[in-house]
Design a protein around this motif. Structure first.
Motif, PDB file in Angstrom:
ATOM      1  N   UNK A   1       0.828  -1.198   0.000  1.00 19.38           N
ATOM      2  CA  UNK A   1       0.000   0.000   0.000  1.00 19.38           C
ATOM      3  C   UNK A   1       0.869   1.256   0.000  1.00 19.38           C
ATOM      4  N   UNK A   2       0.239   2.368  -0.370  1.00 21.49           N
ATOM      5  CA  UNK A   2       0.954   3.640  -0.413  1.00 21.49           C
ATOM      6  C   UNK A   2       1.436   4.037   0.979  1.00 21.49           C
ATOM      7  N   UNK A   3       0.612   3.786   1.991  1.00 17.01           N
ATOM      8  CA  UNK A   3       1.020   4.133   3.353  1.00 17.01           C
ATOM      9  C   UNK A   3       2.225   3.309   3.801  1.00 17.01           C
ATOM     10  N   UNK A   4       2.250   2.045   3.419  1.00 21.67           N
ATOM     11  CA  UNK A   4       3.381   1.182   3.767  1.00 21.67           C
ATOM     12  C   UNK A   4       4.657   1.664   3.076  1.00 21.67           C
ATOM     13  N   UNK A   5       4.534   2.007   1.788  1.00 19.88           N
ATOM     14  CA  UNK A   5       5.697   2.527   1.058  1.00 19.88           C
ATOM     15  C   UNK A   5       6.224   3.798   1.714  1.00 19.88           C
ATOM     16  N   UNK A   6       5.304   4.684   2.103  1.00 15.84           N
ATOM     17  CA  UNK A   6       5.717   5.940   2.727  1.00 15.84           C
ATOM     18  C   UNK A   6       6.407   5.680   4.064  1.00 15.84           C
ATOM     19  N   UNK A   7       5.851   4.782   4.864  1.00 19.94           N
ATOM     20  CA  UNK A   7       6.471   4.466   6.156  1.00 19.94           C
ATOM     21  C   UNK A   7       7.862   3.860   5.976  1.00 19.94           C
ATOM     22  N   UNK A   8       8.011   2.962   5.017  1.00 16.49           N
ATOM     23  CA  UNK A   8       9.319   2.356   4.762  1.00 16.49           C
ATOM     24  C   UNK A   8      10.321   3.391   4.253  1.00 16.49           C
ATOM     25  N   UNK A   9       9.857   4.306   3.404  1.00 13.16           N
ATOM     26  CA  UNK A   9      10.738   5.351   2.880  1.00 13.16           C
ATOM     27  C   UNK A   9      11.208   6.274   4.005  1.00 13.16           C
ATOM     28  N   UNK A  10      10.295   6.640   4.901  1.00  7.74           N
ATOM     29  CA  UNK A  10      10.674   7.496   6.034  1.00  7.74           C
ATOM     30  C   UNK A  10      11.714   6.794   6.911  1.00  7.74           C
ATOM     31  N   UNK A  11      11.490   5.506   7.156  1.00 12.59           N
ATOM     32  CA  UNK A  11      12.441   4.742   7.972  1.00 12.59           C
ATOM     33  C   UNK A  11      13.802   4.666   7.282  1.00 12.59           C
ATOM     34  N   UNK A  12      13.805   4.488   5.963  1.00 18.72           N
ATOM     35  CA  UNK A  12      15.066   4.422   5.213  1.00 18.72           C
ATOM     36  C   UNK A  12      15.794   5.762   5.281  1.00 18.72           C
ATOM     37  N   UNK A  13      15.056   6.863   5.163  1.00 19.67           N
ATOM     38  CA  UNK A  13      15.685   8.182   5.266  1.00 19.67           C
ATOM     39  C   UNK A  13      16.288   8.398   6.648  1.00 19.67           C
TER      40      UNK A  13
END
Length: 152
Positions: free
Chosen positions: A2-14
């Motif tokens: 999901x888009x929310x999952x992608x966003x959460x993973x991207x924030x964690x990666x940053x």
């Protein structure tokens, strides 16, 4: 995913300092959900190239014309924003000009390679004032005198 999952993973990666992983995830997010303003904002934050940052922030403004974060980001990049037009029926709303997209996507560049960019104000240069040049010349002229005096 999901888009929310992608966003959460991207924030964690940053937050973990994995900028390329975050960019890849955010590109997937914005491709899957191009209307998500937060995806474009995070993509601008993850990008290291000023041209791409500007492109992403301008996309945010097309989706949300009054977005304060996008406006602040464009100002930080040195983009001159037009004055807010008066909203009368006779005057159409103005939009920001389309930023030229870089020829090579940032993701295609090898890691550690930075793109050389030139701005309308010209390339960044190294300038010396006449005073500094005169002092350097005087110092160079005094070196032989000091060497001669030390030999005596």
């Amino acid at each position: 995913m999901t888009a929310d999952t992608l966003l959460d993973q991207a924030k964690a990666a940053l937050r973990a300092g994995e900028r390329e992983t975050a960019r890849r995830l955010l590109l997937q997010l914005t491709e899957a959900a191009p209307e998500r303003v937060d995806g474009w904002l995070w993509l601008a934050a993850a990008s290291t190239d000023a041209d791409w940052k500007r492109t992403y922030l301008e996309r945010v403004l097309r989706l949300d014309p009054g977005n304060a974060l996008a406006l602040a980001g464009l100002r930080a990049l040195g983009v001159t924003l037009p004055a807010a037009p008066s909203r009368s029926p006779a005057s159409p709303a103005t939009t920001l000009p389309q930023a030229p997209r870089p020829a090579v996507p940032e993701a295609a560049l090898p890691l550690g390679v930075r793109r050389l960019t030139f701005h309308a104000t010209g390339a960044r240069g190294f300038r010396l004032s006449w005073t500094v040049l005169a002092l350097l010349g005087a110092l160079l002229a005094l070196i032989p005198l000091v060497v001669t005096l030390l030999r005596l």
